[in-house]
Scaffold this motif. Structure first.
Motif, short mmCIF file in Angstrom:
data_model
loop_
_atom_site.label_atom_id
_atom_site.label_comp_id
_atom_site.label_asym_id
_atom_site.label_seq_id
_atom_site.Cartn_x
_atom_site.Cartn_y
_atom_site.Cartn_z
N GLN A 7 0.83 -1.20 0.00
CA GLN A 7 0.00 0.00 0.00
C GLN A 7 0.87 1.25 0.00
O GLN A 7 0.56 2.25 -0.67
CB GLN A 7 -0.91 0.00 1.22
CG GLN A 7 -1.88 1.18 1.29
CD GLN A 7 -2.95 1.14 0.22
OE1 GLN A 7 -3.75 0.21 0.19
NE2 GLN A 7 -2.96 2.13 -0.66
N GLY A 8 1.97 1.20 0.73
CA GLY A 8 2.90 2.33 0.76
C GLY A 8 3.50 2.61 -0.62
O GLY A 8 3.70 3.76 -1.00
N PRO B 116 3.90 -3.14 -10.44
CA PRO B 116 3.57 -4.34 -11.24
C PRO B 116 4.30 -5.60 -10.77
O PRO B 116 3.78 -6.70 -10.93
CB PRO B 116 3.98 -3.95 -12.66
CG PRO B 116 4.96 -2.83 -12.50
CD PRO B 116 4.57 -2.10 -11.27
N ARG B 117 5.50 -5.43 -10.17
CA ARG B 117 6.28 -6.60 -9.76
C ARG B 117 5.55 -7.40 -8.68
O ARG B 117 5.55 -8.64 -8.71
CB ARG B 117 7.65 -6.16 -9.23
CG ARG B 117 8.54 -7.34 -8.86
CD ARG B 117 9.85 -6.88 -8.23
NE ARG B 117 10.60 -5.99 -9.11
CZ ARG B 117 11.73 -5.36 -8.75
NH1 ARG B 117 12.20 -5.52 -7.53
NH2 ARG B 117 12.34 -4.57 -9.61
N PHE B 118 4.93 -6.73 -7.74
CA PHE B 118 4.28 -7.43 -6.63
C PHE B 118 2.76 -7.45 -6.75
O PHE B 118 2.05 -7.86 -5.82
CB PHE B 118 4.70 -6.78 -5.29
CG PHE B 118 6.18 -6.84 -5.06
CD1 PHE B 118 6.81 -8.06 -4.83
CD2 PHE B 118 6.96 -5.69 -5.11
CE1 PHE B 118 8.18 -8.13 -4.62
CE2 PHE B 118 8.34 -5.75 -4.91
CZ PHE B 118 8.95 -6.98 -4.67
N PHE B 119 2.27 -7.02 -7.87
CA PHE B 119 0.83 -6.97 -8.12
C PHE B 119 0.13 -8.31 -7.91
O PHE B 119 -0.96 -8.36 -7.32
CB PHE B 119 0.61 -6.46 -9.56
CG PHE B 119 -0.82 -6.37 -9.98
CD1 PHE B 119 -1.63 -5.32 -9.58
CD2 PHE B 119 -1.38 -7.34 -10.83
CE1 PHE B 119 -2.95 -5.23 -10.00
CE2 PHE B 119 -2.69 -7.26 -11.25
CZ PHE B 119 -3.48 -6.20 -10.82
N GLU C 296 -6.69 -0.38 -6.81
CA GLU C 296 -5.84 0.76 -6.43
C GLU C 296 -4.51 0.72 -7.16
O GLU C 296 -4.00 1.76 -7.59
CB GLU C 296 -5.59 0.72 -4.91
CG GLU C 296 -6.73 1.26 -4.08
CD GLU C 296 -6.32 1.39 -2.61
OE1 GLU C 296 -5.42 2.21 -2.33
OE2 GLU C 296 -6.89 0.67 -1.77
N ALA C 297 -3.93 -0.47 -7.27
CA ALA C 297 -2.62 -0.59 -7.92
C ALA C 297 -2.69 -0.17 -9.38
O ALA C 297 -1.83 0.57 -9.87
CB ALA C 297 -2.12 -2.03 -7.80
N LEU C 298 -3.73 -0.64 -10.08
CA LEU C 298 -3.88 -0.27 -11.50
C LEU C 298 -4.11 1.22 -11.66
O LEU C 298 -3.49 1.87 -12.52
CB LEU C 298 -5.04 -1.05 -12.11
CG LEU C 298 -4.74 -2.47 -12.58
CD1 LEU C 298 -6.03 -3.20 -12.92
CD2 LEU C 298 -3.83 -2.44 -13.81
N ASP C 299 -4.97 1.79 -10.81
CA ASP C 299 -5.24 3.22 -10.90
C ASP C 299 -3.99 4.04 -10.63
O ASP C 299 -3.71 5.03 -11.32
CB ASP C 299 -6.34 3.62 -9.93
CG ASP C 299 -7.70 3.06 -10.32
OD1 ASP C 299 -7.85 2.66 -11.50
OD2 ASP C 299 -8.61 3.01 -9.46
N GLY C 300 -3.24 3.63 -9.63
CA GLY C 300 -2.00 4.35 -9.30
C GLY C 300 -0.98 4.27 -10.43
O GLY C 300 -0.33 5.26 -10.78
N HIS C 301 -0.86 3.08 -11.00
CA HIS C 301 0.12 2.91 -12.07
C HIS C 301 -0.29 3.71 -13.31
O HIS C 301 0.56 4.33 -13.96
CB HIS C 301 0.24 1.42 -12.43
CG HIS C 301 1.47 1.12 -13.22
ND1 HIS C 301 2.70 0.89 -12.64
CD2 HIS C 301 1.68 1.02 -14.56
CE1 HIS C 301 3.59 0.64 -13.57
NE2 HIS C 301 3.00 0.73 -14.76
#
Length: 540
Positions: A35-36, A60-63, A72-77
């Motif tokens: 999350q950080g 993407p490595r730890f996705f 959240e990860a996709l939106d952030g990326h």
């Protein structure tokens, strides 16, 4: 602005998160650390460029290990793809394929994102290269779903009241088309596996994309389809029928013909020539011939002058591959046109030699398949033993009229050949005396036109000679080679090859060598020059 110590601290913190995740056996227990990393990508954090670049590597490595944080990860990326720093954007682009490597359900979304990036990268080679490579990586990971997502940008015609939205959609469409043409099609052997399944899949995608295409786009798709193994030389008849069906659809053969619709005329002629290779391989041309016979030939006089010759050339080239039934149906129309352009006597009007060559060639090949149909049309006495011989009826006036026209054409052709031969000798002398390169080029062009004109005349004489008999032997083999076939190698005349089909060409696809809708090529000009040369020599 972030000061240097704070930037270094935040970079160090991200490295620590990354190390913990790398070393952990059960990475899912380190959701706080992931999350950080995601937080470093958000706009509200206003992270320094190097921090965001590192986040673009780690997200993407730890996705795969944090399904609860996928959104959240996709939106952030994706937020990083819009960063003002090139290094951040390039790193984010390179990481995109990892989001769908193990999660096929994300393939379509990632392809959509990259497709939009195709329109945003222009001058930066590194960024454009990263976009292309990322899209190719996604294609190699899941070619079926990735192709489906790409092609949706071609056939998508969602209604929108916003002009900017329509413009953007068209821009994405054009960029995707260019990518498919330049990157996907050349690698079909590598990408389309298993071969038959994937060739079938991409064929279906292409067929869905043909509702709104330019002429150049349609030709590009057809050239690709012809290169697939499922449509190769050993393809069964139903595959050829499928390709012909595609071309027939573009030609609008189910539509009522309007002689004032120049676009439909251009599209019809272009599609006719495009279909020729399949007629040669045994596909049926019945639908095209029936349309010509019912809708086009009856209004031939009203067609644009520049399209008449292309139409007659198409008719001549298709005639060797017609069925006996189709030949019998269209022969009356061809004979009627032939008589129109073969004068019965000298009248002071010009004769179009190339028209006569086309029509005589078509007449021979059609009559070869339905010989006794010429009894009632031309007064011949061909016996097949069928009622359609009509030998008990008197058609002697038809025979007299037809053979008189043949004789007049022969007289005019011989006179023209004499003048063409004389002109050839004079051109040879002029070429030797010419001083400038421009003058030499002009003379060489005239000599080439004269040579083509002589071929036309020789063909006419070769085809009229056997027709004087009461029981002529019609030419149904390859002994006559149409005059333009040696001069123009492509099977589509350049005046028709680049014509638009349904979608108007725009600046985007024009800049990518997608031909404009009303393009006219050198081949069409060459044909006109030959005709003018012949017309200038002989007057009836």
């Amino acid at each position: 602005m972030t000061d240097a110590p704070d930037e270094a601290k935040r970079i160090e913190q991200l490295y620590e998160y990354g190390e913990r995740l790398s070393e952990a056996k059960d990475k899912s227990q380190y959701e706080k650390e992931y999350q950080g990393i995601i937080d470093a990508s958000t706009k509200k954090e206003n992270s320094p460029a190097k921090v965001k670049q590192l986040a673009a590597q780690l997200i993407p490595r730890f996705f795969p290990y944090f399904p609860n944080l996928h959104g959240e990860a996709l939106d952030g990326h994706i937020n990083l793809l819009e960063d003002e720093e090139l290094a951040v954007r390039v790193q984010a682009i390179r990481g995109l394929p990892l989001f769908c490597k193990d999660f096929k359900e994300h393939t379509s979304k990632i392809v959509d994102v990259i497709a939009q990036l195709l329109t945003l990268v222009h001058d930066e080679f590194v960024e454009r290269d990263a976009v292309h490579k990322s899209l190719m990586t996604v294609l190699r990971q899941d070619v079926k779903e990735a192709l489906s997502a790409l092609f949706r940008h071609i056939w998508s015609v969602e209604e929108s009241s916003q002009e900017d939205a329509n413009t953007m959609r068209d821009t994405i469409r054009d960029k995707v088309l260019c990518f498919i043409r330049d990157k996907v099609f050349p690698l079909k052997a590598e990408l389309l596996k298993p071969q038959e399944e994937m060739e079938r899949h991409i064929t279906d995608l292409i067929k869905k994309s043909l509702g709104d295409v330019t002429g150049a786009e349609f030709r590009m798709f057809m050239d690709f389809l012809k290169s697939l193994s499922i449509f190769g030389e050993k393809a069964p008849p139903e595959r050829l029928k499928e390709l012909i069906g595609i071309i027939e659809g573009q030609a609008d053969l189910d539509a009522q013909f309007d002689v004032s619709d120049a676009d439909h005329i251009d599209r019809l002629i272009s599609c006719l020539f495009m279909a020729l290779p399949f007629f040669v391989r045994g596909a049926s041309g019945s639908k095209f011939l029936n349309y010509l016979n019912k809708h086009i030939i009856p209004v031939f006089d009203k067609l644009p002058e520049e399209r008449k010759l292309d139409l007659l050339k198409a008719l001549a080239e298709i005639s060797p591959y017609t069925t006996p039934q189709d030949s019998r149906q269209i022969l009356p129309s061809v004979v009627q046109l032939l008589k129109k352009y073969m004068p019965r006597r000298r009248s002071g009007e010009e004769m179009n030699f190339t028209y006569v060559e086309c029509l005589l060639f078509a007449f021979h090949h059609l009559a070869h398949k339905a010989p006794n149909a010429t009894n009632s049309l031309c007064g011949y006495k061909i016996v097949t033993g069928q009622p359609s011989d009509r030998l008990g009826e008197d058609f002697s006036e038809h025979y007299k009229d037809f053979t008189e026209r043949l004789s007049t054409v022969e007289d005019l052709t011989r006179a023209t050949m004499k003048k063409l031969t004389q002109g050839m000798a004079e051109q040879g002398k002029a070429l030797a005396a010419a001083k400038s390169e421009e003058a030499k080029d002009n003379i060489k062009t005239r000599k080439q036109n004269t040579t083509t004109g002589l071929r036309t005349c020789n063909n006419i004489l070769a085809m009229t000679k056997p027709l004087h008999s009461n029981t002529p032997s019609f030419i149904g083999d390859k002994r006559v080679n149409l005059s333009w076939k040696e001069a123009v190698k492509p099977s589509v005349p350049s005046s028709a090859a680049a014509t638009g089909l349904k979608r108007p060409a725009n600046a985007a696809n024009g800049s990518n060598n997608f031909a404009a809708k009303k393009g006219r090529g050198a081949g069409g000009v060459q044909n006109q020059l030959v005709n003018r040369a012949l017309e200038a020599i002989i007057v009836l």
